[in-house]
Design a protein around this motif. Structure first.
Motif, short mmCIF file in Angstrom:
data_model
loop_
_atom_site.label_atom_id
_atom_site.label_comp_id
_atom_site.label_asym_id
_atom_site.label_seq_id
_atom_site.Cartn_x
_atom_site.Cartn_y
_atom_site.Cartn_z
N ASP A 100 0.83 -1.17 0.08
CA ASP A 100 -0.13 0.07 -0.15
C ASP A 100 0.83 1.28 0.02
N SER A 378 -4.19 -3.79 -1.18
CA SER A 378 -5.15 -4.02 -0.43
C SER A 378 -4.70 -4.73 0.73
N GLN A 381 -5.05 -3.83 4.52
CA GLN A 381 -6.43 -3.51 5.07
C GLN A 381 -6.89 -4.83 5.17
N ALA A 413 -13.99 -4.43 -1.86
CA ALA A 413 -14.04 -3.06 -1.90
C ALA A 413 -12.69 -2.44 -1.65
N ALA A 414 -11.67 -2.96 -0.62
CA ALA A 414 -10.37 -2.47 -0.74
C ALA A 414 -9.57 -2.50 -1.97
N GLU A 415 -9.66 -3.70 -2.76
CA GLU A 415 -9.10 -3.80 -3.87
C GLU A 415 -9.49 -2.93 -5.10
N SER A 416 -11.03 -2.55 -5.04
CA SER A 416 -11.48 -1.82 -6.16
C SER A 416 -11.02 -0.36 -5.87
N ALA A 417 -10.72 0.04 -4.71
CA ALA A 417 -9.94 1.46 -4.20
C ALA A 417 -8.72 1.60 -4.83
N GLU A 418 -8.05 0.36 -5.08
CA GLU A 418 -6.55 0.57 -5.34
C GLU A 418 -6.34 1.61 -6.58
#
Length: 418
Positions: A100, A378, A381, A413-418
């Motif tokens: 990250d 991600s 997280q 959700a964490a991966e889509s926010a990368e």
């Protein structure tokens, strides 16, 4: 094995200083480092190792000072994250995840910092695991695998002749240990300290994992749900995991209980060997059991070194890390904490030296071990979410499918926010 695990002092600096890696004002550069603690007590805290190492380095490199703040594994990752958020990133961090920070362009690459010789000496699989978009930012610092540890005296007392090779045998042996009055027939540490490691060991032995073969998160897969259903029903629900709820039991507390002779079985990494031997516990080790026999893969853990850009000091960070990865220093750390080395030269030396024969079973497991998905930005997280929630899956009345689905949703959700 991975998780890879620390003096409040040096990073609690006042707002009047320029930053965590500020120059001392006298021509001397002071590097600030946060590191994880691999010791099991204050007597062998990793603070002592770093104090000795930095003293040697400073003698050879006048003009560079290194201050190391060692934190427990239960807090070190969060502490670094807090510092970064406050704009006070350390110059160097040795923690559990790097991706990250690399994705945020906060880190120097390994090419920026290390000599070619040091980079080339890393074990290839670990170098690759330290890459984000084919650039290495995470430098492996320590590695380990996991084996099943068992107390031979307690096994004999319960009439058990050898280590279990399947889940059915493990549950049956745990029942015998409970009937023999053992406090923790099987210690299941799903507390915050190292829950992601214990979780992945069980997921792998059940035929699942955190991700599929192409790296997509699959926390709520059918195999994973079945694994945690089994843990809830056949171990925890049957009272075979001891008086402390798994979600409240940290890894070091489980190791301490094993060393007091209170645990029949648990999954352990190399540092447990010395701790148990110091307390005269006669133990055995075996590959992790799987659903129908030996697990096809075990957990491999690498902990990561990284250099932050925030304060500059690229040259000084590089000099110090080249020193850290000198062969004698890698072997010294590995020997002191029974950790597997991350360099080819040190691994070869360890494999050939009879004094390290006690680590050979772990070395043999390393090629087929599976690491956390550390190349995902991600992962930090997701790992934090596992630490927080996975114990609920095996609690009384817990719903593994619901907990794993919630974790899967957080991961997506964490991966889509990368």
């Amino acid at each position: 094995m991975t998780g890879l695990t620390a003096a409040v002092a040096v990073l609690g600096i006042t707002a009047g200083l320029a930053g965590c890696g500020a120059d001392a004002g006298s021509g001397t550069v002071t590097l600030k480092m946060v590191a994880a603690d691999y010791g099991d007590s204050p007597a062998n805290s990793t603070q002592k190792y770093w104090d000795e190492l930095t003293a040697d380095f400073e003698k050879q490199n006048p003009g560079i000072e290194v201050e190391v703040d060692v934190r427990s594994w239960s807090e070190v990752d969060a502490h670094v994250a807090d510092l970064v958020e406050q704009g006070r990133a350390p110059d160097i961090a040795q923690i559990g995840a790097y991706a990250d920070y690399a994705a945020q362009d906060r880190l120097y690459s390994a090419d920026d910092l290390l000599s070619i010789a040091v980079q080339a000496d890393f074990l290839p699989a670990l170098s690759e695991a330290g890459e984000l978009r084919r650039v290495q930012y995470g430098m492996p610092f320590a590695s380990s695998t996991r084996l099943l540890f068992y107390n031979k005296e307690l096994f004999a007392k319960a009439g058990i002749s050898g280590a279990p090779q399947s889940w059915t045998e493990l549950a049956a042996d745990a029942r015998k240990l409970k009937d023999a009055g053992v406090t923790y027939p099987f210690a299941l540490p799903l507390g915050r300290e190292e829950a992601p490691a214990e979780t992945l060991m069980w997921l792998l032995s059940g035929g699942g994992g955190y991700t599929d073969n192409v790296g997509t998160y699959t926390l709520d897969s059918e195999q994973n749900i079945k694994t945690f259903d089994w843990l809830r029903d056949e171990l925890v629900g049957e009272g075979l995991t001891g008086p402390t709820a798994p979600g409240k039991l940290d890894r070091q507390d489980a190791f301490d209980a094993f060393s007091r002779g209170e645990v029949g079985m648990l999954n352990g990494h190399p540092t447990l060997m010395q701790q148990a031997a110091d307390q005269d516990v006669e133990y055995g080790m075996a590959p992790l059991p799987g659903v129908n026999g030996k697990a096809k893969a075990t957990l491999g853990v690498a902990d990561w070194m990284m250099g932050f850009k925030e304060n500059g000091h690229k040259e000084e960070i590089g000099k110090f890390l080249d020193f850290v990865y000198e062969g004698k220093n890698v072997l010294e750390f590995s020997e002191r904490y029974d950790i597997l080395p991350v360099t080819s030269s040190a691994s070869d030396a360890m494999a050939e030296d009879p004094q390290y024969r006690h680590l050979r079973e772990f070395l043999e497991e390393l090629p087929d071990s599976q690491l956390y998905p550390v190349g995902k930005t991600s992962w930090a997280q997701v790992s934090a979410a596992v630490k927080k929630d996975i114990g609920k899956a095996v609690a009384s009345g817990g719903d593994p499918a619901l907990v794993l689905q919630r974790l899967q949703n957080e991961a997506v959700a964490a991966e889509s926010a990368e």
